[in-house]
Design an enzyme around this catalytic site. Structure first.
Site, PDB file in Angstrom:
ATOM      1  CG  PHE A  11     -78.054  11.417  23.910  1.00 39.89           C
ATOM      2  CD1 PHE A  11     -77.613  10.467  22.998  1.00 39.89           C
ATOM      3  CD2 PHE A  11     -78.655  12.570  23.414  1.00 39.89           C
ATOM      4  CE1 PHE A  11     -77.752  10.647  21.631  1.00 39.89           C
ATOM      5  CE2 PHE A  11     -78.791  12.772  22.043  1.00 39.89           C
ATOM      6  CZ  PHE A  11     -78.340  11.803  21.153  1.00 39.89           C
ATOM      7  NE  ARG A  21     -85.835   7.999   9.837  1.00 43.34           N
ATOM      8  CZ  ARG A  21     -85.083   8.122  10.926  1.00 43.34           C
ATOM      9  NH1 ARG A  21     -84.256   7.158  11.279  1.00 43.34           N
ATOM     10  NH2 ARG A  21     -85.157   9.204  11.676  1.00 43.34           N
ATOM     11  CB  THR A  51     -85.926   9.301  18.208  1.00 44.13           C
ATOM     12  OG1 THR A  51     -85.512   9.362  16.846  1.00 44.13           O
ATOM     13  CG2 THR A  51     -84.749   8.905  19.085  1.00 44.13           C
ATOM     14  CG  ASN A  59     -84.699   4.335  20.700  1.00 39.56           C
ATOM     15  OD1 ASN A  59     -83.809   3.507  20.798  1.00 39.56           O
ATOM     16  ND2 ASN A  59     -84.656   5.341  19.850  1.00 39.56           N
ATOM     17  CG  HIS A  81     -79.977   2.268  14.736  1.00 39.52           C
ATOM     18  ND1 HIS A  81     -79.812   3.625  14.841  1.00 39.52           N
ATOM     19  CD2 HIS A  81     -79.447   1.912  13.526  1.00 39.52           C
ATOM     20  CE1 HIS A  81     -79.194   4.069  13.756  1.00 39.52           C
ATOM     21  NE2 HIS A  81     -78.957   3.050  12.948  1.00 39.52           N
TER      22      HIS A  81
HETATM   23  P1  CMP Z   1     -81.063   5.536  17.416  1.00 34.37           P
HETATM   24  O1  CMP Z   1     -82.051   5.509  16.308  1.00 34.37           O
HETATM   25  O2  CMP Z   1     -80.284   4.309  17.683  1.00 34.37           O
HETATM   26  O3  CMP Z   1     -80.037   6.739  17.123  1.00 34.37           O
HETATM   27  C1  CMP Z   1     -79.362   7.450  18.119  1.00 34.37           C
HETATM   28  C2  CMP Z   1     -79.823   7.064  19.485  1.00 34.37           C
HETATM   29  O4  CMP Z   1     -79.519   7.989  20.496  1.00 34.37           O
HETATM   30  C3  CMP Z   1     -81.336   7.009  19.521  1.00 34.37           C
HETATM   31  O5  CMP Z   1     -81.809   5.938  18.754  1.00 34.37           O
HETATM   32  C4  CMP Z   1     -81.598   6.938  21.007  1.00 34.37           C
HETATM   33  O6  CMP Z   1     -81.334   5.640  21.550  1.00 34.37           O
HETATM   34  C5  CMP Z   1     -80.515   7.890  21.510  1.00 34.37           C
HETATM   35  N1  CMP Z   1     -81.058   9.252  21.759  1.00 34.37           N
HETATM   36  C6  CMP Z   1     -81.452  10.154  20.830  1.00 34.37           C
HETATM   37  N2  CMP Z   1     -81.881  11.284  21.425  1.00 34.37           N
HETATM   38  C7  CMP Z   1     -81.718  11.087  22.757  1.00 34.37           C
HETATM   39  C8  CMP Z   1     -81.975  11.883  23.909  1.00 34.37           C
HETATM   40  N3  CMP Z   1     -82.471  13.124  23.807  1.00 34.37           N
HETATM   41  N4  CMP Z   1     -81.700  11.367  25.117  1.00 34.37           N
HETATM   42  C9  CMP Z   1     -81.192  10.110  25.237  1.00 34.37           C
HETATM   43  N5  CMP Z   1     -80.929   9.309  24.167  1.00 34.37           N
HETATM   44  C10 CMP Z   1     -81.204   9.774  22.963  1.00 34.37           C
END
Ligand code: CMP
Length: 145
Positions: free
Chosen positions: A59, A87, A93, A114, A117
């Site tokens: 991703f 958190r 996530t 999402n 962060h």
């Molecule tokens: P964040 O907490 O910003 O840290 C890494 C980011 O990667 C996460 O939030 C999501 O936006 C993205 N992410 C993590 N896992 C996945 C996944 N399985 N598919 C797509 N995006 C992901």
């Protein structure tokens, strides 16, 4: 973990959906102090470096594209045990797995989009705060910047 700082990014999707206000309200209502803040659009290089830890993931490319698709709000949040406490209020996530009432449950569109962060350890929180903010841009209530 018992550090006092965590880094948050309100991501482009949540900004576009006008969720900055509701998300900041939640952050303040849970007792976090905002000690630094910026609103800007990440460059590709900044997004790639910020998420370099995920470089090998499928991703990664899509995540970088999403993160540069519009402005973001980046902030340092302070509270005792900040990383864990934040958190708890953002939730998992994957928003489909996030608890009711959490920021991601309320405002996320998908696992990638999402909403926010949040740093995942004190060590990464320090690295991420330093990535975005110089010393003169921080106003710590703990006086330890
Ligand atoms: P964040 O907490 O910003 O840290 C890494 C980011 O990667 C996460 O939030 C999501 O936006 C993205 N992410 C993590 N896992 C996945 C996944 N399985 N598919 C797509 N995006 C992901």
């Amino acid at each position: 973990m018992n550090g006092t700082k965590t880094l948050t990014i309100i991501k482009p999707g949540a900004v576009a959906n006008e969720y900055i206000g509701p998300i900041l309200e939640k952050i303040n209502s849970k007792g976090f102090h905002i000690s630094a803040m910026k609103f800007f659009r990440l460059t590709q290089s900044q997004a790639e470096r910020f998420y370099a830890i995920h470089m090998d993931k499928a991703f990664y490319k899509s995540l970088v594209e999403f993160m540069i698709s519009g402005p973001v709000l980046v902030a340092i949040l302070e509270k005792d045990n900040a990383v864990e406490e934040y958190r708890k209020i953002i939730g998992a996530t994957d928003p489909t797995k996030a608890e009711e009432g959490t920021i991601r449950k309320l405002f996320a569109e998908s696992i990638e989009r999402n909403a926010v962060h949040g740093s995942d350890s004190d060590e990464n929180a320090m690295r991420e705060c330093d990535f975005f903010f110089s010393k003169i841009e921080r106003f710590s209530k703990f006086g330890d910047d």
